[in-house]
Scaffold this active site. Structure first.
Site, PDB file in Angstrom:
ATOM      1  CE1 TYR A  53      23.234  53.088  40.273  1.00 60.49           C
ATOM      2  CE2 TYR A  53      21.838  53.054  41.926  1.00 60.49           C
ATOM      3  CZ  TYR A  53      22.993  54.012  40.727  1.00 60.49           C
ATOM      4  OH  TYR A  53      23.569  54.909  42.042  1.00 60.49           O
ATOM      5  CG  ASP A  91      28.618  53.112  29.271  1.00 61.65           C
ATOM      6  OD1 ASP A  91      29.634  52.473  28.983  1.00 61.65           O
ATOM      7  OD2 ASP A  91      29.503  54.233  29.933  1.00 61.65           O
ATOM      8  CG  HIS A 106      33.727  53.642  40.453  1.00 62.76           C
ATOM      9  ND1 HIS A 106      33.928  54.990  39.987  1.00 62.76           N
ATOM     10  CD2 HIS A 106      34.319  53.351  41.351  1.00 62.76           C
ATOM     11  CE1 HIS A 106      34.979  54.728  40.086  1.00 62.76           C
ATOM     12  NE2 HIS A 106      35.090  54.499  40.768  1.00 62.76           N
ATOM     13  CB  CYS A 114      23.695  37.555  46.574  1.00 58.43           C
ATOM     14  SG  CYS A 114      23.256  37.343  48.163  1.00 58.43           S
ATOM     15  CB  CYS A 117      26.234  33.970  48.944  1.00 60.53           C
ATOM     16  SG  CYS A 117      25.402  34.714  46.997  1.00 60.53           S
ATOM     17  N   GLY A 173      38.714  61.375  29.483  1.00 52.80           N
ATOM     18  CA  GLY A 173      37.234  61.488  29.614  1.00 52.80           C
ATOM     19  C   GLY A 173      37.254  61.624  31.465  1.00 52.80           C
ATOM     20  CB  THR A 174      38.453  60.939  34.125  1.00 60.02           C
ATOM     21  OG1 THR A 174      38.597  60.872  35.659  1.00 60.02           O
ATOM     22  CG2 THR A 174      39.825  60.690  33.863  1.00 60.02           C
ATOM     23  CB  SER A 175      36.724  64.898  37.067  1.00 53.77           C
ATOM     24  OG  SER A 175      36.440  65.223  38.044  1.00 53.77           O
TER      25      SER A 175
END
EC number: 2.3.1.286
Length: 233
Positions: A53, A91, A106, A114, A117, A173-175
Site C-alpha cells: 500500500y 484513490d 472500500h 488505528c 481505537c 467502470g465496475t464489473s
C-alpha cells in the site's frame, strides 16, 4: 438525500494510469489478492502488505484525474444535494478533480487507521513503513485504511441509505463482481445508466435504461446530459 447516485469502480480511474483491482490473472499490481487484501494478511504478511500500500500511495501522487472525474466533479458541485458520488476506488482522483463528499466504500489510500481505537491519520502520499507505525492517540499499531476481503465495510450502510431516495442510478467502470449493481434497480429507479468498457458476466445489461460500452471519458458527456435533463424536468 440524493436523487442521483453515481457509483464508480476501477474502470473510471484506469484511464488515469491506475491499474484495475483484479486483472484476468488474479493479481493486483503483480501481487496475489490473498496476500495483500484479505483479512488476516496484516498478521501473516504485515511487512509486505504495508509496503504494497506504500507503493500504491506513493505512486498516486503524480496521477491526475481524467475527463470523466472532472465532469462528475462538476455535476456534484453544481447539484450538491441532488447527486451522491460513491466509489469503490481507494484513490483520490475525484478529490483532485475538486469533488467533495465522495463516499469511499472500500477505504482511502491516503489514510491509516488505528487497529484498536480507529483513529484516522492522513499521511498524504508518504510511506507508512517505519515512519507511521503507531497511533498518535493510543500508540497501538496503524494499518492502511483499506477494506480487505473479510473485513466489515461500514460505509455500505451509508450507501444503502442513499438509495432510499435514489431515482437515477449510474454505474461507471465496475464489473459488478464485488457490488451486484443490478440489485439496486427497484421500481423507484426511473433512469439507470450502465457504462463499462465491455460486458460483464456479473451484470445483466438488459435491465438498465441505457448501456454505453465505451471508455468512461467517452461516455461521460452523454451521461451528464441525461442526469441534467432529469434533474431539470
Amino acid at each position: 438525500m440524493a436523487k442521483v447516485i453515481i457509483l464508480s469502480g476501477a474502470g473510471i480511474s484506469a484511464e488515469s494510469g491506475i491499474s484495475t483491482f483484479r486483472d484476468d490473472n488474479g493479481l493486483w499490481e503483480n501481487h496475489k489478492i490473498e496476500d495483500v487484501c484479505t483479512n488476516g494478511c496484516l498478521i501473516t504478511n504485515r511487512e509486505q502488505t504495508i509496503k504494497f500500500y506504500d507503493m500504491l500511495r506513493v505512486g498516486l501522487e503524480d496521477k491526475e484525474p481524467n475527463y470523466a472525474h472532472k465532469i462528475v466533479s462538476n455535476l456534484k458541485n453544481k447539484y450538491p444535494n441532488d447527486i451522491a458520488v460513491i466509489t469503490q476506488n481507494v484513490d483520490d482522483l475525484f478529490e483532485k478533480a475538486g469533488c467533495t463528499d465522495v463516499l469511499h466504500l472500500h477505504g482511502f489510500l491516503k489514510e491509516l487507521r488505528c487497529e484498536k481505537c480507529n483513529t484516522i491519520v492522513n499521511i498524504e502520499y508518504e510511506k507508512q513503513f517505519k515512519d507511521h507505525d503507531n497511533c498518535p492517540k493510543c500508540n497501538n499499531l496503524l494499518r492502511p485504511n483499506i477494506v480487505f476481503f473479510g473485513d466489515s465495510a461500514p460505509k455500505y450502510k451509508d450507501m444503502y441509505e442513499e438509495f432510499e431516495t435514489c431515482e437515477v442510478f449510474v454505474v461507471i467502470g465496475t464489473s459488478g463482481a464485488v457490488i451486484y449493481t443490478d440489485m439496486f434497480l427497484n421500481p423507484q429507479i426511473k433512469l439507470s445508466i450502465l457504462n463499462n468498457l465491455q460486458e460483464s458476466p456479473y451484470i445483466n445489461d438488459t435491465v438498465y435504461s441505457k448501456v454505453l460500452y465505451k471508455k468512461a471519458s467517452e461516455a461521460i458527456d452523454e451521461i451528464a446530459s441525461d442526469i441534467e435533463k432529469y434533474l431539470l424536468n
